[in-house]
Design an enzyme around this catalytic site. Structure first.
Site, short mmCIF file in Angstrom:
data_model
loop_
_atom_site.label_atom_id
_atom_site.label_comp_id
_atom_site.label_asym_id
_atom_site.label_seq_id
_atom_site.Cartn_x
_atom_site.Cartn_y
_atom_site.Cartn_z
N LYS A 13 0.83 -1.21 0.00
CA LYS A 13 0.00 0.00 0.00
C LYS A 13 0.87 1.27 0.00
O LYS A 13 0.61 2.20 -0.73
CB LYS A 13 -0.93 0.02 1.23
CG LYS A 13 -1.84 -1.20 1.35
CD LYS A 13 -2.82 -1.07 2.51
CE LYS A 13 -2.18 -1.04 3.87
NZ LYS A 13 -1.48 -2.30 4.28
N ARG A 88 -9.59 1.06 9.02
CA ARG A 88 -9.09 -0.25 9.45
C ARG A 88 -10.21 -1.10 10.06
O ARG A 88 -9.98 -2.24 10.42
CB ARG A 88 -8.03 -0.08 10.54
CG ARG A 88 -6.65 0.32 10.07
CD ARG A 88 -5.91 -0.78 9.36
NE ARG A 88 -4.60 -1.10 9.86
CZ ARG A 88 -3.49 -0.43 9.64
NH1 ARG A 88 -3.51 0.67 8.93
NH2 ARG A 88 -2.35 -0.87 10.12
N ARG A 127 12.01 -5.42 5.32
CA ARG A 127 11.88 -4.07 4.76
C ARG A 127 12.51 -3.00 5.65
O ARG A 127 12.60 -3.14 6.85
CB ARG A 127 10.43 -3.74 4.41
CG ARG A 127 9.54 -3.38 5.55
CD ARG A 127 8.13 -3.09 5.04
NE ARG A 127 7.21 -2.94 6.14
CZ ARG A 127 5.92 -2.76 6.01
NH1 ARG A 127 5.37 -2.71 4.82
NH2 ARG A 127 5.16 -2.63 7.08
N ARG A 161 11.07 -0.26 10.87
CA ARG A 161 9.97 0.01 11.77
C ARG A 161 10.04 -0.93 12.98
O ARG A 161 10.35 -2.10 12.82
CB ARG A 161 8.64 -0.21 11.04
CG ARG A 161 8.22 0.99 10.23
CD ARG A 161 7.03 0.68 9.39
NE ARG A 161 5.93 0.05 10.11
CZ ARG A 161 4.73 -0.14 9.60
NH1 ARG A 161 4.48 0.24 8.37
NH2 ARG A 161 3.79 -0.72 10.29
N ARG A 172 -0.54 -8.20 14.06
CA ARG A 172 -1.10 -7.27 13.07
C ARG A 172 -1.98 -8.00 12.06
O ARG A 172 -3.04 -7.51 11.65
CB ARG A 172 0.03 -6.51 12.36
CG ARG A 172 0.63 -5.44 13.26
CD ARG A 172 2.02 -5.02 12.83
NE ARG A 172 2.08 -4.37 11.55
CZ ARG A 172 3.21 -4.22 10.86
NH1 ARG A 172 4.35 -4.68 11.32
NH2 ARG A 172 3.19 -3.60 9.71
P1 AMP Z 1 0.64 0.87 9.28
O1 AMP Z 1 1.84 1.75 9.04
O2 AMP Z 1 -0.55 1.27 8.45
O3 AMP Z 1 0.98 -0.59 9.18
O4 AMP Z 1 0.19 1.13 10.81
C1 AMP Z 1 1.06 0.84 11.89
C2 AMP Z 1 0.26 0.77 13.17
O5 AMP Z 1 -0.39 2.03 13.41
C3 AMP Z 1 -0.88 -0.24 13.16
O6 AMP Z 1 -0.44 -1.55 13.51
C4 AMP Z 1 -1.81 0.35 14.22
O7 AMP Z 1 -1.33 0.11 15.53
C5 AMP Z 1 -1.68 1.84 13.95
N1 AMP Z 1 -2.69 2.33 12.97
C6 AMP Z 1 -2.44 2.84 11.73
N2 AMP Z 1 -3.58 3.19 11.12
C7 AMP Z 1 -4.58 2.89 12.00
C8 AMP Z 1 -6.00 2.99 11.95
N3 AMP Z 1 -6.63 3.48 10.87
N4 AMP Z 1 -6.70 2.58 13.05
C9 AMP Z 1 -6.08 2.11 14.14
N5 AMP Z 1 -4.75 1.96 14.24
C10 AMP Z 1 -4.00 2.35 13.18
#
Ligand code: AMP
Length: 219
Positions: A13, A88, A127, A161, A172
């Site tokens: 994404k 989400r 990554r 990360r 996740r």
């Molecule tokens: P990502 O970079 O999109 O993989 O997000 C990393 C982490 O941020 C996720 O595992 C969640 O803990 C939090 N997070 C990101 N976007 C959301 C969302 N829309 N709702 C809730 N938690 C989020």
């Protein structure tokens, strides 16, 4: 156009959103990036969100929805935006519809990047990102052309990360199945869902994305 990217962690994404930003100048909103910045800056939101993120759990809706609402009200989102990591869950999807409706706007296209989950752990564990411009690389699948130097901005510092480790990935993925997957039928019913095979090389995936964006499906 207002576009959403849906897909499991590591589906691509972020990579594909970055392409749309470069190619079409669209504002990209990554709620994960926004949260990571808040965590680094130790803001009140960052302090609240950090534990959830480290455990691979979703941050509470109340935090993320108000953050998103403020972000999409900014001028760069006027002509369209790409959402990476939001919504989400169904509550967030409903709130997003409501927010946009109030602005006489809607979601035009939801791109679902489907992936084989057996390969995701390797994709995620390997990554890393450039600290200068945020470009994502992979230790074996997509390393920088010159070792230690970013292809895009020439920066020589990279980071991984904190949540890209085997244990957190399992959590996740579990959250993704339990809470995020049920959004797919929500957008399918609205007629704006495009499913794209995300297992192919990034440029082939991009090719298909550009095709559906140009077809400009509207909910
Ligand atoms: P990502 O970079 O999109 O993989 O997000 C990393 C982490 O941020 C996720 O595992 C969640 O803990 C939090 N997070 C990101 N976007 C959301 C969302 N829309 N709702 C809730 N938690 C989020």
């Amino acid at each position: 156009m207002n576009i959403i990217f849906l897909g499991a962690p590591g589906a691509g994404k972020g990579t594909q959103s970055a392409y749309l930003k470069k190619q079409f100048g669209m504002a990209v909103i990554s709620t994960g990036d926004m949260l990571r910045q808040s965590v680094n800056e130790k803001t009140p939101i960052g302090i609240k969100a950090a534990t959830y993120m480290e455990e691979g759990k979703l941050v509470p809706d109340s935090i993320i929805i108000s953050m998103l609402k403020e972000r999409i009200s900014q001028p760069d989102c006027e002509t369209g935006f790409v959402l990476d990591g939001f919504p989400r869950n169904l509550k967030q999807a409903g709130e997003l519809d409501h927010m946009l409706h109030q602005k006489n706007k809607s979601i035009d296209l939801v791109i679902y990047l489907s992936v084989n989950e057996d390969d995701l752990v390797d994709r995620i564990v390997g990554r890393f990102v450039c600290d200068g411009c945020g470009k994502t690389y992979h230790e074996t699948l997509a390393p920088p052309k010159k070792e230690g130097v970013c292809d895009v901005c020439g920066h020589e510092h990279f980071s991984k990360r904190k949540d890209d480790n085997k244990e957190t990935i399992q959590a996740r993925l579990k959250e993704y199945h339990r809470l995020t997957m049920p959004i797919l039928p929500f957008y399918e019913k609205q007629g704006c869902l495009a499913k794209i095979d995300g297992m192919r090389p990034p440029n082939e995936v991009t090719h298909d994305i550009v095709k559906v964006v140009k077809e400009h499906q509207t909910c």
